[in-house]
Design an enzyme around this catalytic site. Sequence first.
Site, PDB file in Angstrom:
ATOM      1  N   CYS A 187      -4.146   5.928  -0.348  1.00  0.00           N
ATOM      2  CA  CYS A 187      -3.093   6.440  -1.229  1.00  0.00           C
ATOM      3  C   CYS A 187      -2.169   5.305  -1.670  1.00  0.00           C
ATOM      4  O   CYS A 187      -1.303   4.864  -0.904  1.00  0.00           O
ATOM      5  CB  CYS A 187      -2.286   7.526  -0.523  1.00  0.00           C
ATOM      6  SG  CYS A 187      -0.938   8.202  -1.525  1.00  0.00           S
ATOM      7  N   CYS A 241       1.520   6.283  -1.816  1.00  0.00           N
ATOM      8  CA  CYS A 241       2.148   6.326  -0.493  1.00  0.00           C
ATOM      9  C   CYS A 241       2.443   4.924   0.044  1.00  0.00           C
ATOM     10  O   CYS A 241       3.509   4.678   0.613  1.00  0.00           O
ATOM     11  CB  CYS A 241       1.239   7.037   0.511  1.00  0.00           C
ATOM     12  SG  CYS A 241       0.595   8.625  -0.031  1.00  0.00           S
ATOM     13  N   ASP A 242       1.487   4.005  -0.105  1.00  0.00           N
ATOM     14  CA  ASP A 242       1.544   2.742   0.635  1.00  0.00           C
ATOM     15  C   ASP A 242       1.628   1.485  -0.220  1.00  0.00           C
ATOM     16  O   ASP A 242       1.772   0.386   0.321  1.00  0.00           O
ATOM     17  CB  ASP A 242       0.304   2.636   1.546  1.00  0.00           C
ATOM     18  CG  ASP A 242       0.232   3.781   2.541  1.00  0.00           C
ATOM     19  OD1 ASP A 242       1.300   4.205   3.031  1.00  0.00           O
ATOM     20  OD2 ASP A 242      -0.888   4.246   2.841  1.00  0.00           O
TER      21      ASP A 242
END
Length: 318
Positions: free
Chosen positions: A137, A140-141
């Site tokens: 992701c 997300c990261d």
Amino acid sequence: MAETHRTKMLILGSGPAGLSAAIYAARAGMEPIVVQGMEPGGQLTTTTEVENYPGFAELIQGPWLMEQMQKQAENCGAKMIWDHISEVDLSQRPFRMKGDSGDEYVGDVLVIATGAQARWLGIESETALRGKGLSACATCDGFFFRGKKVAVIGGGNTAVEEALYLTNHSDDVTLIHRRDELRAEKILQERLFAHPNITVLWDKTVDKFVGEGDPEGLVAIDLKDTKTGEITQIPAEGGFVAIGHDPATALFKGHLELDSDNYIKVEPGSTRTSVPGVFACGDVMDKIYRQAVTAAGTGCMAALDAEKFFAETEFEQG
């Protein structure tokens, strides 16, 4: 001895969506039961650092966040049961489910929050480096790889979107695809090819993710040419596997309307499914955003929709 568990609101899944639904349902006096599933806490329990969930100034740990959500739901009055549902009957209310334990679950309304899982390549080095430079992701990261060389594996819309997103953080993004053309939509391909900070490597598959250091982290990716078999290596401090997600909906095929990718269909602007009294929230119905905060938001929506449905049907029945 097998037991029968009865509740006004039965919730399947214990990630951000399911637990948010449980908090709202418990506060509404619905006495919800949460069947936690195979992975209590959902995908966040396998995520270490979380920096984009609102309300926390400092970086937090995914498992800790889910632990706090569960405690909050329990403090509000939700009941947690560790079991995995293997059979469902949605033909009439109350809805009936059977768990692997042999227990039966009966709910006047049902909230499905069983989530989705990112597809992985399935190679040994991938498992060892998840969360250590390897992610599924970018949203997300990606922030953790500011100014670093990153690579995205895949050729569909998700992979191209992730590569484009990562240019917000890195000026050296490589897209790795096993074929000689992408499956992504034409407009996305045009944006990708026009971006000066993205390089595309064609006809390549990942042979190995290379980790080094103490603690170990991703430093390079060994690639295999699909035509010649030649192995080459590229440096990469961040790797993003973007080959799709699989929603946990196999149990509901033939019971609920699913879309072409097997996500549960809901009425636009709501969490209502094709069966009255059944509601879906989180990644099991959302293939666009797939964030903890959006899952929690739809969990809230599902609880409110379900509570309203329950109240209206109770009133109609007298």
